[in-house]
Design a protein around this motif. Structure first.
Motif, PDB file in Angstrom:
ATOM      1  N   LYS A  77       0.819  -1.219   0.000  1.00 18.00           N
ATOM      2  CA  LYS A  77       0.000   0.000   0.000  1.00 18.00           C
ATOM      3  C   LYS A  77       0.853   1.269   0.000  1.00 18.00           C
ATOM      4  O   LYS A  77       0.638   2.189   0.801  1.00 18.00           O
ATOM      5  N   VAL A  78       1.836   1.268  -0.895  1.00 18.18           N
ATOM      6  CA  VAL A  78       2.700   2.427  -1.102  1.00 18.18           C
ATOM      7  C   VAL A  78       2.821   2.659  -2.604  1.00 18.18           C
ATOM      8  O   VAL A  78       2.391   1.823  -3.400  1.00 18.18           O
ATOM      9  N   SER A  79       3.438   3.744  -2.987  1.00 18.19           N
ATOM     10  CA  SER A  79       3.614   4.027  -4.411  1.00 18.19           C
ATOM     11  C   SER A  79       4.730   3.171  -5.011  1.00 18.19           C
ATOM     12  O   SER A  79       5.595   2.662  -4.285  1.00 18.19           O
ATOM     13  N   GLU A  80       4.695   3.044  -6.326  1.00 15.45           N
ATOM     14  CA  GLU A  80       5.784   2.335  -7.012  1.00 15.45           C
ATOM     15  C   GLU A  80       7.106   3.048  -6.766  1.00 15.45           C
ATOM     16  O   GLU A  80       8.146   2.412  -6.634  1.00 15.45           O
ATOM     17  N   ARG A  81       7.047   4.357  -6.705  1.00 13.84           N
ATOM     18  CA  ARG A  81       8.262   5.141  -6.467  1.00 13.84           C
ATOM     19  C   ARG A  81       8.878   4.775  -5.110  1.00 13.84           C
ATOM     20  O   ARG A  81      10.099   4.696  -4.969  1.00 13.84           O
ATOM     21  N   THR A  82       8.053   4.540  -4.127  1.00 15.71           N
ATOM     22  CA  THR A  82       8.547   4.127  -2.811  1.00 15.71           C
ATOM     23  C   THR A  82       9.259   2.786  -2.903  1.00 15.71           C
ATOM     24  O   THR A  82      10.331   2.599  -2.316  1.00 15.71           O
ATOM     25  N   ILE A  83       8.700   1.865  -3.655  1.00 14.42           N
ATOM     26  CA  ILE A  83       9.329   0.553  -3.838  1.00 14.42           C
ATOM     27  C   ILE A  83      10.672   0.710  -4.549  1.00 14.42           C
ATOM     28  O   ILE A  83      11.664   0.085  -4.162  1.00 14.42           O
ATOM     29  N   ILE A  84      10.718   1.555  -5.546  1.00 17.57           N
ATOM     30  CA  ILE A  84      11.974   1.816  -6.263  1.00 17.57           C
ATOM     31  C   ILE A  84      13.021   2.359  -5.294  1.00 17.57           C
ATOM     32  O   ILE A  84      14.179   1.920  -5.294  1.00 17.57           O
ATOM     33  N   ARG A  85      12.624   3.295  -4.436  1.00 14.23           N
ATOM     34  CA  ARG A  85      13.562   3.847  -3.451  1.00 14.23           C
ATOM     35  C   ARG A  85      14.008   2.772  -2.464  1.00 14.23           C
ATOM     36  O   ARG A  85      15.188   2.735  -2.084  1.00 14.23           O
ATOM     37  N   ASP A  86      13.089   1.926  -2.057  1.00 16.31           N
ATOM     38  CA  ASP A  86      13.446   0.842  -1.131  1.00 16.31           C
ATOM     39  C   ASP A  86      14.489  -0.084  -1.747  1.00 16.31           C
ATOM     40  O   ASP A  86      15.489  -0.426  -1.105  1.00 16.31           O
ATOM     41  N   ILE A  87      14.265  -0.480  -2.981  1.00 12.98           N
ATOM     42  CA  ILE A  87      15.208  -1.370  -3.664  1.00 12.98           C
ATOM     43  C   ILE A  87      16.565  -0.687  -3.828  1.00 12.98           C
ATOM     44  O   ILE A  87      17.614  -1.297  -3.610  1.00 12.98           O
ATOM     45  N   GLN A  88      16.540   0.581  -4.161  1.00 10.71           N
ATOM     46  CA  GLN A  88      17.789   1.333  -4.297  1.00 10.71           C
ATOM     47  C   GLN A  88      18.518   1.426  -2.959  1.00 10.71           C
ATOM     48  O   GLN A  88      19.741   1.305  -2.907  1.00 10.71           O
ATOM     49  N   GLU A  89      17.786   1.600  -1.903  1.00  9.16           N
ATOM     50  CA  GLU A  89      18.414   1.662  -0.584  1.00  9.16           C
ATOM     51  C   GLU A  89      19.067   0.336  -0.209  1.00  9.16           C
ATOM     52  O   GLU A  89      20.160   0.303   0.367  1.00  9.16           O
TER      53      GLU A  89
END
Length: 57
Positions: free
Chosen positions: A30-42
């Motif tokens: 329940k978050v944005s795709e952009r949040t997932i992208i940032r998580d993976i990058q982190e």
């Protein structure tokens, strides 16, 4: 679900060699795709910063 749990869940799936689909993950958490992208990058940054990605002999 809090951020730490989400990051660990994504990381665990990565270790299990599961497909990481950002749309599916964003829906599940329940978050944005952009949040997932940032998580993976982190997660990637963590490994590069700590030399965890280098296979040690």
């Amino acid at each position: 679900m809090n951020r730490s749990h989400r990051l660990l869940s994504i990381y665990t799936r990565f270790l299990q060699r599961k497909k990481l689909d950002k749309l599916e993950l964003s829906t599940e958490f329940k978050v944005s795709e952009r949040t997932i992208i940032r998580d993976i990058q982190e997660i990637r940054n963590y490994f590069y910063d700590n030399d965890e990605w280098i296979e040690k002999k």
